[in-house]
Write an enzyme that holds these catalytic residues in place. Structure first.
Site, PDB file in Angstrom:
ATOM      1  N   ASP A 192      -0.524   9.318   9.993  1.00  0.00           N
ATOM      2  CA  ASP A 192       1.182   8.444  10.211  1.00  0.00           C
ATOM      3  C   ASP A 192       0.899   7.311  11.145  1.00  0.00           C
ATOM      4  OD1 ASP A 192       3.675   8.582   9.827  1.00  0.00           O
ATOM      5  OD2 ASP A 192       3.831   8.302  11.699  1.00  0.00           O
ATOM      6  N   ILE A 193       1.333   5.736   9.431  1.00  0.00           N
ATOM      7  CA  ILE A 193       1.161   4.536  10.873  1.00  0.00           C
ATOM      8  C   ILE A 193       2.814   4.671  11.927  1.00  0.00           C
ATOM      9  CG2 ILE A 193       1.568   2.453  10.803  1.00  0.00           C
ATOM     10  CD1 ILE A 193       0.570   2.491   7.709  1.00  0.00           C
ATOM     11  N   ASN A 200       8.399  -2.249   9.219  1.00  0.00           N
ATOM     12  CA  ASN A 200       8.746  -3.149   8.158  1.00  0.00           C
ATOM     13  C   ASN A 200      10.855  -3.794   8.731  1.00  0.00           C
ATOM     14  OD1 ASN A 200       8.031  -2.451   5.576  1.00  0.00           O
ATOM     15  ND2 ASN A 200       8.171  -0.524   6.021  1.00  0.00           N
ATOM     16  N   HIS A 205       9.098  -5.645   4.016  1.00  0.00           N
ATOM     17  CA  HIS A 205       9.168  -4.614   3.535  1.00  0.00           C
ATOM     18  C   HIS A 205       7.414  -5.116   2.476  1.00  0.00           C
ATOM     19  CE1 HIS A 205      11.852  -1.518   3.793  1.00  0.00           C
ATOM     20  NE2 HIS A 205      12.962  -2.432   2.917  1.00  0.00           N
ATOM     21  N   ASP A 209       4.100  -3.528   3.134  1.00  0.00           N
ATOM     22  CA  ASP A 209       3.607  -2.885   1.904  1.00  0.00           C
ATOM     23  C   ASP A 209       1.617  -3.464   2.439  1.00  0.00           C
ATOM     24  OD1 ASP A 209       5.231  -1.809   0.725  1.00  0.00           O
ATOM     25  OD2 ASP A 209       5.446  -3.574  -0.799  1.00  0.00           O
ATOM     26  N   GLU A 236       4.602   7.171   4.990  1.00  0.00           N
ATOM     27  CA  GLU A 236       3.793   5.819   5.694  1.00  0.00           C
ATOM     28  C   GLU A 236       2.645   6.709   5.771  1.00  0.00           C
ATOM     29  OE1 GLU A 236       6.517   6.806   8.682  1.00  0.00           O
ATOM     30  OE2 GLU A 236       6.266   6.365   6.355  1.00  0.00           O
TER      31      GLU A 236
END
Length: 329
Positions: A192-193, A200, A205, A209, A236
């Site tokens: 998981d980030i 974000n 966004h 990305d 994510e």
């Protein structure tokens, strides 16, 4: 453009007569009185139809026909045999060698024109059909290529270019069955980030990305074996399937991934340590008849939960002893 007729005969009077009749009917006629000249003309100018005498002095007409038909580029040219004989055996040999029709000497103008015209009409229809078949085959090949591409795309995450959840599910099931059959370990890392929503919200966004693509690239570069699979698990989150990998080696790989992201030094002011980091949960088991594949995912999820609740930017491991805690947690 007028059709080109090649007339092969050792009798020059016959050659002149055929030329006169067919030229008068709008055909272009070229002649050869020797086999060697006929083969040379065939190489230089591919005729639409051939009139071939059965009895040639230097080579039998049927043998010459076999030579002509042995070349792929000449196989579609219709050949009408010209003969003074109507012997069944001779004609059978000619047809077996590739002739499509025959006319007998003395040459009759009407018969010659009708037979040549009919054969050329048939050849044109066959050429059109062949062209359609070739086009159909080409379209079929193109569709097959596109279907393979589409099938490949259906397993690829459009944003990151790595495997998607569909690929993850398929590969994990396959590798789980393999591990169970051979009693080999299988490991799973779920990643998981850290504080990605905040990333974000802070940078937008598009930057988000870019962040996902960067993380996917680092994870993909860290794995070493073709059998190891990195996939986007959702949002994510990423997942790494490691067949025939024990817990120790899975943890080492997870730590390499964590360090790889940390060393990028991507600014993340909404994170506690102000750079982009990841949290990783590792699970490793040897499948057996009493163990379901979902347990491996639950364990890796549990380990990731522990990592996120212990400061993030770390690797945590869950073992089979944690299954009960996972179920009630």
């Amino acid at each position: 453009m007028n059709n080109l007729v090649l007339s092969i005969d050792d009798d020059n009077d016959i050659l002149r007569l055929i030329s006169q009749i067919l030229n008068g009917s709008g055909y272009n006629v070229i002649t050869a009185d020797k086999a060697v000249d006929a083969l040379r003309i065939l190489e230089e100018k591919k005729p639409d139809i051939i009139l071939l005498d059965v009895n040639m002095p230097d080579i039998n007409g049927i043998d010459l026909l076999k030579q002509i038909k042995s070349r792929k580029i000449f196989q579609d040219i219709p050949v009408i045999m010209v003969t003074v004989e109507s012997d069944i055996n001779t004609l059978k040999l000619a047809f077996d060698a590739g002739a499509v029709d025959y006319i007998t000497k003395p040459i009759k103008a009407v018969e010659l024109i009708v037979r040549v015209s009919s054969m050329l009409k048939l050849k044109k229809e066959m050429d059109v059909r062949k062209e359609r078949e070739q086009r159909l085959a080409e379209i079929t090949r193109e569709l097959a290529v596109k279907n393979r591409i589409l099938k490949g795309l259906s397993f690829i995450d459009e944003l990151t270019g790595i495997g998607n959840r569909r690929l993850f599910d398929m590969i994990l099931e396959k590798e789980w069955k393999r591990a169970k059959r051979y009693l080999q370990p299988i490991s799973l890392i779920i990643i998981d980030i850290d504080y990605f929503k905040n990333f974000n919200d802070t940078y937008g966004h598009l930057k988000g990305d870019d962040c996902l693509k960067t993380v996917a690239k680092v994870l993909s570069k860290t794995i070493k074996r073709p059998s190891d699979i990195v996939a986007r698990y959702g949002g994510e989150e990423f997942a790494v399937i490691l067949p025939d990998t024990n817990e120790e080696n899975a943890v080492k790989l997870a730590e390499d991934m964590r360090i790889g992201i940390e060393n990028l030094n991507i600014t993340h002011i909404s994170s506690e340590i102000k750079i982009l980091t990841i949290s990783l949960g590792v699970a490793s088991v040897i499948p057996n008849q009493n163990l379901e594949m979902s347990f491996l995912i639950l364990l890796a999820d549990r380990a990731l939960y522990d990592a996120k609740n212990n400061g993030r930017n770390c690797v945590k491991v869950a073992s089979l002893n944690d299954i009960f805690k996972t179920k009630i947690g």
